[in-house]
Write an enzyme that holds these catalytic residues in place. Sequence first.
Site, PDB file in Angstrom:
ATOM      1  N   ASP A   1       6.208   1.614   6.430  1.00  0.00           N
ATOM      2  CA  ASP A   1       4.903   0.965   6.381  1.00  0.00           C
ATOM      3  C   ASP A   1       4.026   1.775   5.428  1.00  0.00           C
ATOM      4  OD1 ASP A   1       2.475  -0.279   6.859  1.00  0.00           O
ATOM      5  OD2 ASP A   1       2.251   0.484   8.888  1.00  0.00           O
TER       6      ASP A   1
ATOM      7  N   GLU B   1      -4.936   1.937   2.822  1.00  0.00           N
ATOM      8  CA  GLU B   1      -4.936   0.760   3.694  1.00  0.00           C
ATOM      9  C   GLU B   1      -4.964   1.163   5.158  1.00  0.00           C
ATOM     10  OE1 GLU B   1      -2.871  -2.450   6.135  1.00  0.00           O
ATOM     11  OE2 GLU B   1      -2.420  -0.323   5.860  1.00  0.00           O
ATOM     12  N   GLU B   2      -4.279   2.248   5.491  1.00  0.00           N
ATOM     13  CA  GLU B   2      -4.172   2.650   6.885  1.00  0.00           C
ATOM     14  C   GLU B   2      -5.509   3.069   7.490  1.00  0.00           C
ATOM     15  OE1 GLU B   2      -1.758   2.212   8.755  1.00  0.00           O
ATOM     16  OE2 GLU B   2       0.069   2.120   7.556  1.00  0.00           O
TER      17      GLU B   2
ATOM     18  N   HIS C   1       0.838  -1.206   0.000  1.00  0.00           N
ATOM     19  CA  HIS C   1       0.000   0.000   0.000  1.00  0.00           C
ATOM     20  C   HIS C   1       0.867   1.248   0.000  1.00  0.00           C
ATOM     21  CE1 HIS C   1       0.342   0.949   4.414  1.00  0.00           C
ATOM     22  NE2 HIS C   1       0.400  -0.362   4.560  1.00  0.00           N
TER      23      HIS C   1
ATOM     24  N   ASP D   1      -0.195   4.423   0.873  1.00  0.00           N
ATOM     25  CA  ASP D   1      -0.479   5.410   1.904  1.00  0.00           C
ATOM     26  C   ASP D   1       0.317   5.117   3.171  1.00  0.00           C
ATOM     27  OD1 ASP D   1      -2.201   3.074   2.172  1.00  0.00           O
ATOM     28  OD2 ASP D   1      -3.110   4.122   3.872  1.00  0.00           O
TER      29      ASP D   1
END
EC number: 3.4.11.4
Length: 412
Positions: free
Chosen positions: A142, A176-177, A81, A83
């Site tokens: 991440d 995703e976050e 992802h 984001d």
Amino acid sequence: MINPDRLLQRFLRYVRINTAADPQSQAYPSTESQRELGKMLADELTQMGLTDVVLDEHAVVTATVPSTIDGTAPTVALVAHMDTSPEAPSESIDPQVVESYSGGDIPLPSGNAITVSGCPDLEKMIGHTLVTTDGSTLLGGDDKAGVAIIMELAETLVENPHLPHGPVRIVMTCDEEIGHGTDKLDLQKLDATVAYTIDGGGQGIIDVETFSADAMTLIFRGHNIHPAIAKDRMVNSLRAASDFAASLPRDYETPETTDGRDGFIHLHDIVGGVGQTRVELILRSFDSEQLSVYADKVRELAEQATAAWPGMKLQCEVRRQYRNLADGLAKLPESVSLAEQAFENLGLPCQTAIVRGGTDGSQLTEKGLPTPNLSSGQHNIHSVLEFASLDEMVISANHLVELLKLWSEKRV
């Protein structure tokens, strides 16, 4: 085979773009900077020579590395992802490269430090190349570590057509976050047998179980009026929201007091004023049925806080987010066993693990595409002390080369 220098430069290039998701946005993607990164990735994939690169209207990036084998092998999707978390500063990210880490605490330009006591994994990383920030922002490993790993893998496969693999789908998602990473993915169009999210911490870890997750919003509605004439007329929503927050468990069922398989109720945002206050919570448990128990408890406490202030009104909303990864992986055991075999073939240790969170793989698996989560060298995520290990990223990419080889030996 994997080019560490090129992988590092990719990672540094990607993390400099602030792609924090916005949980209050109604748009998709929630921030246009995710589209900016998506365009960069799509351009790079096209420059590699891939012919079906798509940056769609939702800023999701897809592409395919064609099969190099005779016959038909399962299609494997690799997912990351774009984001990053909105829960830490992410403006003007200034990555710092620590070459051949010699041990001990790592001082950062901001005055912060990444300490061994705060991250014991550092003791295993002597000699590694580490990437940090200046200590005032998150890094975005991440999941830009996963993004960089997949991009470097794609270029490596294109450059080395002798490497055996079936069709490899490249998938870069948004948001995703904030729980929307797979909202715009068409699994029929993706047409994959198995997928892997490259979104885990450390090295050699295969995440095979995640939390089940719901989100909950409470809105306390009062009545605002000038305080000079407020007697018997003002109803202050902040009072009810504060009473509710104070009534939540303090010594159990919170992120601060749980670990392992324990679930929690997490109060993470309160915004409002006298007239209206919004309270945001997330509910997490490895037992999906426990989520409704948590929701009932939150609702009961909110109703009690509301009743204590005559004239106060309450609105509650529970939103399903994702469910435990383990349930769907049982339908395709090879999704895990081949990942383990790939590590064994490389002479590297590995372990299956539970993750106290979720990934795009949680939702993909629930939708019918088994998707374990693999390590990508992330550490201290969602923090201004976040860092990534380039050495662990290289190991992740090499593991994927071997894993794709193993899948290519299966026939469909």
